[in-house]
Design an enzyme around this catalytic site. Structure first.
Site, PDB file in Angstrom:
ATOM      1  CB  CYS A  91      25.427  73.579  57.504  1.00 20.42           C
ATOM      2  SG  CYS A  91      26.089  72.185  56.579  1.00 20.42           S
ATOM      3  CG  HIS A 119      24.003  76.467  54.798  1.00 22.69           C
ATOM      4  ND1 HIS A 119      25.368  76.542  54.588  1.00 22.69           N
ATOM      5  CD2 HIS A 119      23.670  75.153  54.691  1.00 22.69           C
ATOM      6  CE1 HIS A 119      25.826  75.326  54.371  1.00 22.69           C
ATOM      7  NE2 HIS A 119      24.828  74.472  54.422  1.00 22.69           N
ATOM      8  CG  ASN A 131      26.885  72.693  52.001  1.00 17.45           C
ATOM      9  OD1 ASN A 131      27.473  73.325  52.877  1.00 17.45           O
ATOM     10  ND2 ASN A 131      25.813  71.955  52.249  1.00 17.45           N
TER      11      ASN A 131
END
Ligand SMILES: CC(C)(COP(=O)(O)OP(=O)(O)OC[C@H]1O[C@@H](n2cnc3c(N)ncnc32)[C@H](O)[C@@H]1OP(=O)(O)O)[C@@H](O)C(=O)NCCC(=O)NCCS
Length: 333
Positions: free
Chosen positions: A116, A260, A290
């Site tokens: 990520c 994020h 996500n």
């Protein structure tokens, strides 16, 4: 002088597949509830790639938009960096598929694997290539089809992740040396000793595909969510502060914060920890879930399209992910 070159974002783009998976849909697939998912994560729905869509297909759509916004053609590019943990194939890399499909010259085409945090890793690498004077225009992408590596029966993970792609073109400021748009600072890190908290153990050289990998479903993501939560808050805060420190830039002068999009509670905890005013925090997690390396460039592009982020403003980005990796970038748009 070449080594005083700076790099600016000359265009952005993003793409989310049409197919939606809502919390309500998940209620019929695993033991969960819309209320639990909203309260614990802030997610309401996520986009899922169609069966024929691979990561490079998502990346292509985002890339075309970013090139158009930058008023550049694919032939102008000197390099492509694709941050992803869900490549089309192990080889060739996803950037090569994209290089061919976009119709680029023979240029650097490389995948960056930092989960990520991947987009911030890739953007930092691109910035170095441009500031060194080697390249003029680099396409930097975060693109993922996480739905392909998530166990649809694991309620801890299947509620969190979605698919999508975000792209930026990073360009040398040579045509406009007085431009203040630049990557102001960057901070990258990793703590490999916590790698077990989030991993996909099967299918690599340690555990090649075999019947055991299939039987134990080791080709899916395995996660220890609660432990990651704490580390995420700490490392994103650290990376953000390091960026501000390096650039000698006060936190209260930052216009926007893009973190994020993993869990709204993680974002709020970082905001509390650093004393960031809520109205400066951009989010879209309710609609995307996500999307790993794609989350920051998607949100960045959407915020520009909505006229929230404007030229001249300063944005602080921070991410964490499997590894455990972490990254921060402070930039003037
Ligand atoms: C995964 C995450 C949402 C779980 O939220 P949490 O508040 O930590 O929840 P817990 O794991 O403590 O579980 C609380 C309870 O909810 C249950 N639960 C877990 N997932 C559930 C779900 N999808 N639906 C309903 N209940 C669920 C648990 O079994 C537990 O029940 P118990 O109290 O009876 O044991 C959260 O820890 C998280 O987001 N962590 C970070 C993960 C992440 O970001 N990963 C990607 C990194 S890039």
């Amino acid at each position: 002088m070449e080594n005083h070159r700076t790099a600016q974002i000359s265009g952005t783009g993003s793409y989310l597949p049409a197919n939606l998976l809502t919390n309500k849909d998940l209620e019929s697939l695993v033991e969960t509830s819309d209320q639990w998912i909203r309260e614990r994560t802030g997610i309401v729905e996520r986009h899922i790639a169609a069966p024929q869509e691979a990561t490079s297909d998502l990346a292509f759509q985002a890339a075309r938009q970013a090139l158009d916004a930058a008023q550049l053609s694919a032939q102008d590019l000197d390099g492509i960096l694709v941050a992803t943990v869900t490549p089309d194939q192990v080889m060739p890399n996803t950037a090569c598929f994209l290089q061919s499909r976009l119709g680029c010259k023979s240029i650097m085409a490389l995948d960056v694997s930092a989960a990520c945090s991947g987009f911030l890793y890739a953007l930092t690498i691109a910035d170095q290539f441009i500031c060194s004077g080697k390249f003029k225009h680099i396409l930097v992408i975060g693109a993922e089809t996480l739905s392909r590596i998530i166990n649809p029966t694991d309620r801890q993970t299947c509620i969190l992740f979605g698919d999508g792609a975000g792209a930026v073109v990073l360009s040398a400021n040579t045509n406009n040396p007085s431009s203040k748009s630049a990557i102001l600072s960057s901070s990258l890190g990793a703590n490999g000793s916590l790698g077990d908290l989030l991993s996909l153990p099967g299918g690599g050289s340690r555990l090649p595909f075999n019947q055991d990998v299939l039987d134990q479903k080791l080709y899916f993501v395995h996660m220890k969510g609660r432990e990651i939560f704490k580390s995420a808050v700490r490392t994103m805060s650290d990376r953000a502060l390091e960026c501000l420190n390096q650039a000698q830039y006060p936190l209260d002068k930052v216009d926007w914060f893009i973190m994020h999009q993993a869990n709204l509670r993680i974002i709020e905890a970082v905001a509390d920890h650093l004393n960031i005013p809520k109205q400066k925090i951009l989010t879209n997690i309710d609609q995307t879930g996500n999307t790993s390396s794609a989350s920051i460039p998607i949100l960045f592009n959407q915020s520009i399209d909505k006229n929230l982020v404007q030229r001249g403003q300063t944005i602080l980005m921070a991410a964490f992910g499997a590894g455990l990796t972490s990254g921060g970038i402070l930039l003037q748009y």
